[in-house]
Design a protein around this motif. Structure first.
Motif, short mmCIF file in Angstrom:
data_model
loop_
_atom_site.label_atom_id
_atom_site.label_comp_id
_atom_site.label_asym_id
_atom_site.label_seq_id
_atom_site.Cartn_x
_atom_site.Cartn_y
_atom_site.Cartn_z
N VAL A 1 0.86 -1.19 0.00
CA VAL A 1 0.00 0.00 0.00
C VAL A 1 0.89 1.24 0.00
CG1 VAL A 1 -1.76 1.32 1.25
CG2 VAL A 1 -1.83 -1.19 1.28
N PRO A 2 1.02 1.92 -1.16
CA PRO A 2 1.77 3.18 -1.17
C PRO A 2 1.02 4.20 -0.33
CG PRO A 2 1.21 2.46 -3.41
CD PRO A 2 0.41 1.63 -2.48
N ARG A 3 1.76 5.06 0.34
CA ARG A 3 1.11 6.03 1.22
C ARG A 3 1.88 7.33 1.28
NH1 ARG A 3 -2.34 5.48 6.10
NH2 ARG A 3 -1.95 7.30 7.39
N GLY A 4 1.12 8.44 1.22
CA GLY A 4 1.71 9.76 1.44
C GLY A 4 1.45 10.16 2.87
N ALA A 5 0.65 11.24 3.03
CA ALA A 5 0.40 11.75 4.38
C ALA A 5 -0.84 11.13 5.03
CB ALA A 5 0.23 13.26 4.32
N GLY A 6 -1.58 10.31 4.28
CA GLY A 6 -2.77 9.67 4.84
C GLY A 6 -3.93 10.64 5.05
N THR A 7 -4.00 11.71 4.24
CA THR A 7 -5.14 12.64 4.35
C THR A 7 -6.26 12.30 3.37
OG1 THR A 7 -4.36 14.23 2.69
CG2 THR A 7 -3.54 14.53 4.95
N GLY A 8 -6.10 11.20 2.64
CA GLY A 8 -7.07 10.82 1.62
C GLY A 8 -8.45 10.58 2.21
N LEU A 9 -9.48 10.79 1.40
CA LEU A 9 -10.85 10.70 1.89
C LEU A 9 -11.63 9.58 1.20
CD1 LEU A 9 -11.42 14.53 2.07
CD2 LEU A 9 -11.64 12.97 4.01
N ALA B 1 -7.56 21.74 -0.31
CA ALA B 1 -7.75 22.46 0.96
C ALA B 1 -6.80 21.91 2.03
CB ALA B 1 -9.21 22.35 1.41
N SER B 2 -6.34 20.70 1.85
CA SER B 2 -5.42 20.05 2.80
C SER B 2 -3.95 20.34 2.45
CB SER B 2 -5.66 18.54 2.74
OG SER B 2 -5.58 18.11 1.39
N TYR B 3 -3.67 21.39 1.68
CA TYR B 3 -2.33 21.57 1.09
C TYR B 3 -1.22 21.66 2.13
CZ TYR B 3 -1.98 26.56 2.19
OH TYR B 3 -1.86 27.75 2.84
N CYS C 1 -0.84 17.49 2.95
CA CYS C 1 -0.79 16.35 2.02
C CYS C 1 0.46 16.40 1.14
CB CYS C 1 -2.05 16.32 1.14
SG CYS C 1 -2.28 17.77 0.12
N THR C 2 0.82 15.24 0.57
CA THR C 2 2.05 15.15 -0.22
C THR C 2 1.74 15.25 -1.72
OG1 THR C 2 1.93 12.75 -0.52
CG2 THR C 2 3.02 13.54 1.50
N ILE C 3 2.77 15.58 -2.47
CA ILE C 3 2.63 15.64 -3.93
C ILE C 3 2.32 14.24 -4.48
CG2 ILE C 3 3.86 16.11 -6.09
CD1 ILE C 3 2.98 18.63 -4.53
C1 LIG Z 1 -9.46 18.75 5.48
C2 LIG Z 1 -9.21 18.07 4.17
C3 LIG Z 1 -9.39 18.81 3.02
C4 LIG Z 1 -9.16 18.21 1.76
N1 LIG Z 1 -9.34 18.97 0.66
C5 LIG Z 1 -9.14 18.41 -0.56
C6 LIG Z 1 -9.33 19.17 -1.74
O1 LIG Z 1 -9.66 20.36 -1.71
N2 LIG Z 1 -9.14 18.55 -2.93
C7 LIG Z 1 -8.77 17.24 -3.01
O2 LIG Z 1 -8.61 16.71 -4.12
N3 LIG Z 1 -8.57 16.49 -1.90
C8 LIG Z 1 -8.75 17.04 -0.69
N4 LIG Z 1 -8.55 16.29 0.44
C9 LIG Z 1 -8.17 14.86 0.32
C10 LIG Z 1 -6.66 14.59 0.38
O3 LIG Z 1 -5.96 15.57 1.12
C11 LIG Z 1 -6.06 14.50 -1.04
O4 LIG Z 1 -6.65 13.37 -1.68
C12 LIG Z 1 -4.55 14.35 -1.09
O5 LIG Z 1 -4.15 14.37 -2.45
C13 LIG Z 1 -4.03 13.08 -0.44
O6 LIG Z 1 -2.62 13.21 -0.28
P1 LIG Z 1 -1.85 12.31 0.81
O7 LIG Z 1 -0.41 12.62 0.73
O8 LIG Z 1 -2.47 12.48 2.13
O9 LIG Z 1 -2.13 10.86 0.23
P2 LIG Z 1 -2.62 9.53 0.97
O10 LIG Z 1 -3.93 9.77 1.66
O11 LIG Z 1 -1.53 8.99 1.82
O12 LIG Z 1 -2.84 8.57 -0.28
C14 LIG Z 1 -3.86 8.85 -1.21
C15 LIG Z 1 -3.79 7.80 -2.32
O13 LIG Z 1 -2.60 7.98 -3.06
C16 LIG Z 1 -1.82 6.79 -3.08
N5 LIG Z 1 -0.42 7.24 -3.06
C17 LIG Z 1 0.16 8.11 -2.19
N6 LIG Z 1 1.42 8.34 -2.53
C18 LIG Z 1 1.68 7.60 -3.65
C19 LIG Z 1 2.80 7.42 -4.49
N7 LIG Z 1 3.95 8.05 -4.27
N8 LIG Z 1 2.69 6.57 -5.54
C20 LIG Z 1 1.54 5.92 -5.80
N9 LIG Z 1 0.45 6.06 -5.04
C21 LIG Z 1 0.50 6.89 -3.98
C22 LIG Z 1 -2.27 6.00 -1.88
O14 LIG Z 1 -2.08 4.61 -2.07
C23 LIG Z 1 -3.74 6.37 -1.81
O15 LIG Z 1 -4.46 5.55 -2.71
C24 LIG Z 1 -8.77 16.85 1.70
C25 LIG Z 1 -8.58 16.12 2.87
C26 LIG Z 1 -8.81 16.72 4.10
C27 LIG Z 1 -8.60 15.91 5.33
#
Ligand SMILES: Cc1cc2nc3c(=O)[nH]c(=O)nc-3n(C[C@H](O)[C@H](O)[C@H](O)COP(=O)(O)OP(=O)(O)OC[C@H]3O[C@@H](n4cnc5c(N)ncnc54)[C@H](O)[C@@H]3O)c2cc1C
Length: 457
Positions: A68-76, A134-136, A139-141
């Motif tokens: 399971v690849p993972r960034g910051a875990g902010t996904g919804l 909004a989670s900028y 969250c990770t690129i």
């Molecule tokens: C308060 C809040 C506001 C938000 N606002 C928005 C918004 O405005 N717009 C929006 O689109 N989303 C929003 N989100 C959702 C979330 O922040 C985004 O989806 C963000 O892109 C997830 O990034 P992450 O680093 O947390 O990824 P994660 O949650 O860790 O992972 C998300 C997905 O990406 C995969 N992944 C992660 N890194 C990699 C990698 N390097 N290679 C392959 N797969 C990978 C994971 O397996 C998972 O399926 C919000 C979330 C919160 C909590």
């Protein structure tokens, strides 16, 4: 097979940080879908290089261990939740900005860079990285790429995928490929980057990205428009789109969300209004003011009540921050789940009406906010945490919401992704033949099914 896998992994990649500590496992169990109850992962790994990621994938394939690849875990959408017997691969230590190429206006980054850190670093060069969920700040690129994240200024600058020039990806057999690079035009072969963008880690692990930058826009000018009815706010959005008004932000909050944000952030927004639009222009000086004049005229025609312009940048920042906090503000009002639906922008008034009808039908408070300029709304149906019938009623309301969205020509997810929570709606949204093609792509790229199994398909 799993314990031997960890032993071999540790022996093969002695520099890899690997943990089976209970605290680490718990911390990597969930993403922001708190209502899901996933198992603990087998272990968590924090690679620091593409070579380490490739080494992990090769061994996982040999041992048939899910990853399971993972960034910051902010996904919804549950895309990063743990899988039974699986290794969670956190990309957070691959967090270097490798190059800011001012000449070509591109930046090369590792996937664990936070969106906010990228924005800050390029701003020092007079450049701007547009995608801004909004989670900028958290969250990770890599997560943005894998979800094809949207955000507040997509209405003008597009989604994350629109900023991608090239990716480096580790495939399910450990091979490393590159798609594109610094060329702004490049049509050699299939658009492989497009396959990985939004694929939620099911087709490969992104280890590097070459991203497009633009010149830093002018400071934003901000307009708040308060409407007596929710339909009027939707009509104003439709009028702006029709009239070619192109703000960099066009966000909506309904009455319940306004009250929740006021309670959480003390912003003093007009609580007598049924809905509010936040409209921002980043055109310089008089051009920005003129753009907001045009937005005001569209709001007037739709029957706006109160129009207010931010006095200065500090006030504008505060208002934008209030919008960014809407999700947390609604969560404080009771049990809720942020939905993510999108319709053609002309149908926003119909979607708003449908959302509130559905909330009323199922006896729940309804809070709606979102990226109205993209037709992408985030309704939350809210119920008392102690209400034993709440979860079941929410499920019925969700199904009604998705049916209504599809009937309006929309989609069940605009930016959060199908993940694990909307798998059963993929076929209704895309059709059986399109899903058959998706399965064929998955089988071709990940024949052993080790990459994020159970997500999306
Ligand atoms: C308060 C809040 C506001 C938000 N606002 C928005 C918004 O405005 N717009 C929006 O689109 N989303 C929003 N989100 C959702 C979330 O922040 C985004 O989806 C963000 O892109 C997830 O990034 P992450 O680093 O947390 O990824 P994660 O949650 O860790 O992972 C998300 C997905 O990406 C995969 N992944 C992660 N890194 C990699 C990698 N390097 N290679 C392959 N797969 C990978 C994971 O397996 C998972 O399926 C919000 C979330 C919160 C909590």
């Amino acid at each position: 097979m799993t314990a031997p896998f960890l032993e071999v992994l540790a022996a093969t990649l002695p520099d890899l940080r690997l943990s089976t500590d209970a605290v680490d496992l718990e911390a990597h169990r969930r993403d922001e879908t708190a209502f899901l109850e996933p198992p603990l992962p087998l272990a968590v790994a924090w690679p620091t290089s593409t070579a380490q990621v490739a080494g992990i994938v090769r061994l996982a394939a040999a041992h048939r261990v899910p990853l399971v690849p993972r960034g910051a875990g902010t996904g919804l959408s549950g895309g990063a939740i743990a899988v039974a017997g699986g290794l969670t691969v956190s990309l957070t230590r691959m967090n270097r900005i490798l190059e800011i190429d001012e000449e070509n206006r591109v930046v090369v980054v590792q996937p664990g860079v936070l969106n906010v850190d990228l924005k800050t670093a390029v701003a020092a060069h007079g450049l701007f990285f547009a995608p801004d969920p909004a989670s900028y700040e958290t969250c990770t690129i890599g997560g943005n790429l894998a979800t094809n994240a949207g955000g507040l200024c997509c209405v003008k600058y597009g989604v994350t995928g629109d900023a991608v020039l090239g990716l480096e990806v580790v495939l399910a057999d450990g091979a490393v490929i590159r798609t594109g690079g610094r060329n702004v035009k490049d049509v050699a072969g299939y658009d492989l980057a497009g396959l990985f963008i939004g694929s939620l880690g099911t087709l490969g692990i992104i280890t590097e990205a070459t991203l497009r930058l633009i010149a830093t826009p002018a400071p934003r000018q901000t307009l708040l428009a308060f409407f007596p009815t929710i339909e009027a706010s939707g009509a104003a959005v439709a009028a702006m789109v029709r009239g070619g008004v192109q703000p960099c932000t066009l966000e909506l909050m309904d009455a319940f969300t306004i009250r929740a944000v006021n309670a959480g952030c003390s912003l003093g927004l007009d609580e007598t209004a049924a809905a509010m639009l936040l409209v921002e222009s980043d055109l310089p000086g008089a051009a920005g003011a003129e753009e907001l004049d045009r937005a005001e005229r569209a709001c007037d025609a739709a029957g706006v009540g109160l129009l207010v312009r931010a006095q200065d940048a500090a006030e504008a920042d505060l208002l934008r921050e209030g919008r960014r906090k809407a999700h947390w503000a609604l969560e404080a009002m009771g049990a809720s789940r942020m939905e993510d639906v999108v319709v053609p922008r002309s149908r926003v008034p119909d979607l708003l009406r449908a959302i509130h009808e559905i909330g009323d039908r199922h006896g729940m408070e309804t809070g709606v906010f979102g990226h109205a300029g993209d037709g992408n709304l985030h309704p939350s149906f809210i119920f008392d945490r102690d209400d034993p019938t709440g979860a079941a009623r929410l499920q019925l309301a969700e199904a009604d919401l998705f049916r209504a969205t599809l009937a309006l020509g929309g989609s069940v997810t605009g930016e959060h992704g199908i993940g694990v929570i909307k798998r059963s709606w993929l076929e209704a949204t895309r059709g059986p033949d399109a899903v058959r093609v998706m399965r064929a792509i998955k089988a071709a790229l990940d024949p052993l099914g080790i990459l994020n199994p159970g997500t999306m398909l």
